[in-house]
Design a protein around this motif. Structure first.
Motif, PDB file in Angstrom:
ATOM      1  N   LYS A 114       0.912  -1.310  -0.034  1.00 24.75           N
ATOM      2  CA  LYS A 114      -0.072  -0.168  -0.032  1.00 24.75           C
ATOM      3  C   LYS A 114       0.919   1.347   0.085  1.00 24.75           C
ATOM      4  O   LYS A 114       2.092   1.353   0.579  1.00 24.75           O
ATOM      5  CB  LYS A 114      -0.933   0.159   1.110  1.00 24.75           C
ATOM      6  N   LYS A 115       0.441   2.141  -0.752  1.00 26.14           N
ATOM      7  CA  LYS A 115       0.796   3.488  -0.609  1.00 26.14           C
ATOM      8  C   LYS A 115       0.301   4.368   0.463  1.00 26.14           C
ATOM      9  O   LYS A 115      -0.820   4.167   0.711  1.00 26.14           O
ATOM     10  CB  LYS A 115       0.476   4.606  -1.936  1.00 26.14           C
ATOM     11  N   ILE A 116       1.349   4.793   1.382  1.00 32.09           N
ATOM     12  CA  ILE A 116       1.029   5.366   2.774  1.00 32.09           C
ATOM     13  C   ILE A 116       1.366   6.565   3.104  1.00 32.09           C
ATOM     14  O   ILE A 116       2.538   6.963   2.935  1.00 32.09           O
ATOM     15  CB  ILE A 116       1.507   4.540   4.081  1.00 32.09           C
ATOM     16  N   ILE A 117       0.260   7.557   3.430  1.00 33.64           N
ATOM     17  CA  ILE A 117       0.741   9.078   3.408  1.00 33.64           C
ATOM     18  C   ILE A 117       0.023   9.346   4.630  1.00 33.64           C
ATOM     19  O   ILE A 117      -0.999   8.987   5.319  1.00 33.64           O
ATOM     20  CB  ILE A 117       0.112   9.937   2.372  1.00 33.64           C
ATOM     21  N   SER A 118       0.729  10.487   5.343  1.00 30.43           N
ATOM     22  CA  SER A 118      -0.065  10.904   6.838  1.00 30.43           C
ATOM     23  C   SER A 118      -0.535  12.546   6.275  1.00 30.43           C
ATOM     24  O   SER A 118       0.148  13.201   5.701  1.00 30.43           O
ATOM     25  CB  SER A 118       1.039  10.935   7.776  1.00 30.43           C
ATOM     26  N   ILE A 119      -1.588  12.878   6.984  1.00 31.97           N
ATOM     27  CA  ILE A 119      -2.020  13.929   6.673  1.00 31.97           C
ATOM     28  C   ILE A 119      -2.414  14.699   7.799  1.00 31.97           C
ATOM     29  O   ILE A 119      -3.048  14.094   8.748  1.00 31.97           O
ATOM     30  CB  ILE A 119      -3.413  14.194   5.920  1.00 31.97           C
ATOM     31  N   VAL A 120      -1.622  15.776   8.328  1.00 33.84           N
ATOM     32  CA  VAL A 120      -1.649  16.281   9.792  1.00 33.84           C
ATOM     33  C   VAL A 120      -1.930  17.966   9.556  1.00 33.84           C
ATOM     34  O   VAL A 120      -1.752  18.442   8.621  1.00 33.84           O
ATOM     35  CB  VAL A 120      -0.578  16.068  10.423  1.00 33.84           C
ATOM     36  N   GLY A 121      -2.137  18.591  10.676  1.00 34.16           N
ATOM     37  CA  GLY A 121      -2.247  20.057  10.542  1.00 34.16           C
ATOM     38  C   GLY A 121      -2.904  20.529  11.957  1.00 34.16           C
ATOM     39  O   GLY A 121      -3.027  19.851  12.904  1.00 34.16           O
ATOM     40  N   SER A 225       4.945   6.337   7.203  1.00 33.68           N
ATOM     41  CA  SER A 225       4.378   6.911   6.219  1.00 33.68           C
ATOM     42  C   SER A 225       5.519   7.215   4.927  1.00 33.68           C
ATOM     43  O   SER A 225       6.502   7.306   5.492  1.00 33.68           O
ATOM     44  CB  SER A 225       3.591   8.283   6.171  1.00 33.68           C
ATOM     45  N   GLU A 226       5.004   7.074   3.728  1.00 33.58           N
ATOM     46  CA  GLU A 226       6.083   7.510   2.653  1.00 33.58           C
ATOM     47  C   GLU A 226       6.115   9.017   2.719  1.00 33.58           C
ATOM     48  O   GLU A 226       7.406   9.539   2.325  1.00 33.58           O
ATOM     49  CB  GLU A 226       5.471   7.053   1.423  1.00 33.58           C
ATOM     50  N   ALA A 227       5.086   9.648   2.979  1.00 33.19           N
ATOM     51  CA  ALA A 227       5.287  10.901   3.063  1.00 33.19           C
ATOM     52  C   ALA A 227       4.272  11.644   4.086  1.00 33.19           C
ATOM     53  O   ALA A 227       3.131  11.205   4.352  1.00 33.19           O
ATOM     54  CB  ALA A 227       4.821  11.703   1.643  1.00 33.19           C
ATOM     55  N   THR A 228       4.609  12.942   4.547  1.00 33.96           N
ATOM     56  CA  THR A 228       3.668  13.649   5.460  1.00 33.96           C
ATOM     57  C   THR A 228       3.442  14.622   4.821  1.00 33.96           C
ATOM     58  O   THR A 228       4.228  15.677   4.456  1.00 33.96           O
ATOM     59  CB  THR A 228       4.471  13.714   6.866  1.00 33.96           C
ATOM     60  N   ILE A 229       2.049  15.267   4.985  1.00 35.28           N
ATOM     61  CA  ILE A 229       1.254  16.337   4.497  1.00 35.28           C
ATOM     62  C   ILE A 229       0.976  17.101   5.570  1.00 35.28           C
ATOM     63  O   ILE A 229       0.159  16.785   6.335  1.00 35.28           O
ATOM     64  CB  ILE A 229       0.344  16.202   3.603  1.00 35.28           C
ATOM     65  N   VAL A 230       1.316  18.555   5.497  1.00 35.06           N
ATOM     66  CA  VAL A 230       0.763  19.302   6.534  1.00 35.06           C
ATOM     67  C   VAL A 230      -0.076  20.296   5.710  1.00 35.06           C
ATOM     68  O   VAL A 230       0.226  20.984   4.829  1.00 35.06           O
ATOM     69  CB  VAL A 230       2.098  20.269   7.284  1.00 35.06           C
ATOM     70  N   ILE A 231      -1.420  20.061   6.040  1.00 39.26           N
ATOM     71  CA  ILE A 231      -2.323  20.856   5.316  1.00 39.26           C
ATOM     72  C   ILE A 231      -2.540  22.527   5.891  1.00 39.26           C
ATOM     73  O   ILE A 231      -2.355  23.461   5.322  1.00 39.26           O
ATOM     74  CB  ILE A 231      -3.795  20.575   5.685  1.00 39.26           C
ATOM     75  N   GLU A 232      -2.744  22.595   7.279  1.00 41.87           N
ATOM     76  CA  GLU A 232      -2.464  24.051   8.054  1.00 41.87           C
ATOM     77  C   GLU A 232      -1.712  24.067   9.202  1.00 41.87           C
ATOM     78  O   GLU A 232      -1.753  23.037   9.865  1.00 41.87           O
ATOM     79  CB  GLU A 232      -3.792  24.529   8.040  1.00 41.87           C
ATOM     80  N   SER A 233      -0.903  25.072   9.650  1.00 38.44           N
ATOM     81  CA  SER A 233      -0.118  24.978  10.814  1.00 38.44           C
ATOM     82  C   SER A 233       0.018  26.258  11.239  1.00 38.44           C
ATOM     83  O   SER A 233       0.422  27.313  10.121  1.00 38.44           O
ATOM     84  CB  SER A 233       0.880  24.089  10.886  1.00 38.44           C
ATOM     85  N   ALA A 234      -0.293  26.796  12.363  1.00 33.03           N
ATOM     86  CA  ALA A 234       0.281  28.151  13.117  1.00 33.03           C
ATOM     87  C   ALA A 234       2.060  27.872  13.102  1.00 33.03           C
ATOM     88  O   ALA A 234       2.490  26.735  12.760  1.00 33.03           O
ATOM     89  CB  ALA A 234      -0.287  28.432  14.288  1.00 33.03           C
ATOM     90  N   ASP A 235       2.404  28.754  13.728  1.00 34.52           N
ATOM     91  CA  ASP A 235       3.984  29.006  13.638  1.00 34.52           C
ATOM     92  C   ASP A 235       4.585  27.856  14.539  1.00 34.52           C
ATOM     93  O   ASP A 235       5.795  27.588  14.392  1.00 34.52           O
ATOM     94  CB  ASP A 235       4.469  30.429  13.626  1.00 34.52           C
ATOM     95  N   LYS A 236       3.678  27.158  15.515  1.00 37.49           N
ATOM     96  CA  LYS A 236       4.125  26.349  16.335  1.00 37.49           C
ATOM     97  C   LYS A 236       2.946  25.408  16.439  1.00 37.49           C
ATOM     98  O   LYS A 236       1.766  25.766  16.237  1.00 37.49           O
ATOM     99  CB  LYS A 236       4.378  26.861  17.799  1.00 37.49           C
ATOM    100  N   GLY A 237       3.206  24.010  16.792  1.00 33.89           N
ATOM    101  CA  GLY A 237       2.310  22.889  16.738  1.00 33.89           C
ATOM    102  C   GLY A 237       2.742  21.790  16.493  1.00 33.89           C
ATOM    103  O   GLY A 237       3.902  21.399  16.121  1.00 33.89           O
TER     104      GLY A 237
END
Length: 366
Positions: A114-121, A225-237
């Motif tokens: 499987k292709k595995i990606i993480s989505i965080v934010g 995960s093969e890749a981590t995607i950050v959708i939105e984030s403040a300057d810390k988190g």
């Protein structure tokens, strides 16, 4: 893995002074968890990093009582156990030196091929983040990726919900034992997540969602995960911690750019500015950088993955898929378009993100 070996692995985890790295070192030296406890202290003392503190604690009787209690919980709650040396253990996570020795999971998780990606934010996801996440997962759906996140408020739960809506497997990596759900308001999503994937953790049933557990949880999200995607984030988190861990593990990181004045785009913009993340504007960016093979997918999948193309644009795109790249004049000739028209078509396609210009008036499909 036998129940007896699992019992000793659990006991090993309760020895003060033994973390994941030390546990792996002891297992490598002694051959099994049971053998560790049956090895003479003088022999254990010869192992690099083993000191008097660890040797004193390894004979503590209470660790066996705790191990038995957790073993009983596992057996009575249909918890799946994965040992880091087993084939079913997340493949990429195996290569992380500090990965958990044991993973506890529930549901119907299948990570094979499987292709595995993480989505965080951020937990304060905006309409911009929601719309982008929706389009991204819809466009990636034909490639059947596994969507990993942390089951928290905001981006996490949106990613899990969208994965379910698009019939994708999704995994919630939690910062506590599998005897509870945090946040409690997300209990209504548990059944659907377990039907479409499941939950994973390194924490025992006695573990609560303490602050420090979330940082430990993040390394699993990044590492598997093969890749981590950050959708939105403040300057810390927390999502920025996950992104940094992914970079440390030599994983690809992507960040969605936003306006410089938007609070929840600052973290993403900084990741991009400091070259810690690739710019992510659409699914095509991810597919190209990860080198996922989509050339053999049907035309309808190509359209869904990228954007809807006009008939003339689709003709050019299909031609470039076959040739790889070609001169603008040759494209015009082969596709039967006048030169004055081809330049406008190519410009529109470039803006849509489906082709890119190369030196020497060459163009290639993305």
């Amino acid at each position: 893995m036998s129940e007896q070996e699992l019992f000793y692995l659990l006991a090993l985890q309760r020895v003060e002074g033994v973390g994941d790295i030390m546990a792996k070192k002891l297992l490598l030296h002694c051959g099994s968890a049971e053998a560790i406890f049956k090895t003479k202290l003088a022999q254990l003392a010869s192992i690099d990093g083993v000191g008097s503190f660890l040797l004193r604690n390894i004979k503590e009787k209470s660790i066996f009582e705790k191990a038995q209690k957790e073993l009983d919980f596992i057996g009575s709650n249909d918890i799946n156990i994965t040992f880091f040396q087993e084939e079913s253990y997340p493949d990429r996570l195996k290569h992380c030196i500090d990965s958990p020795v044991l993973l506890f999971s529930s549901g119907n998780i299948d990570l094979k091929n499987k292709k595995i990606i993480s989505i965080v934010g951020t937990r304060q996801i905006t309409s911009y983040g929601m719309e982008f996440c929706k389009k991204l997962i819809e466009d990636l759906a034909p490639l059947d990726p596994v969507i990993v996140s942390g089951f928290a408020y905001g981006v996490d739960i949106v990613a899990h919900q969208l994965a379910i809506e698009n019939n994708l497997q999704t995994i919630g990596v939690v910062a506590h034992g599998l005897n509870q759900i945090y946040p409690k308001t997300h209990k209504r999503y548990v059944a659907k997540v377990e039907q479409n994937g499941g939950f994973m953790t390194e924490f025992w049933s006695s573990s609560n969602p303490d602050k420090e557990n979330f940082v430990r949880r993040n390394r699993i999200v990044a590492g598997m995960s093969e890749a981590t995607i950050v959708i939105e984030s403040a300057d810390k988190g927390g999502s920025l911690i996950t992104a940094n861990m992914a970079n440390d593990y030599n994983r690809d990181v992507f960040a969605v750019p936003g306006r410089v004045t938007d609070k929840y785009s600052q973290g993403c913009n900084n990741l991009i500015k400091t070259q810690k993340a690739n710019v992510l504007t659409n699914a095509a960016d991810l597919v190209y950088i990860l080198n996922w093979d989509v050339e053999n997918k049907s035309k309808s999948v190509q359209k869904q993955l990228f954007v809807e193309l006009e008939p003339d644009e689709q003709k050019i795109y299909d031609y470039l898929l076959k040739t790889g790249k070609d001169l603008m004049d040759t494209i015009a000739l082969k596709c039967n378009f006048p030169i004055y028209k081809i330049s406008g078509l190519l410009l529109n396609m470039e803006l849509k993100g489906v082709i890119r210009p190369l030196p020497g008036k060459l163009f290639e499909a993305i």
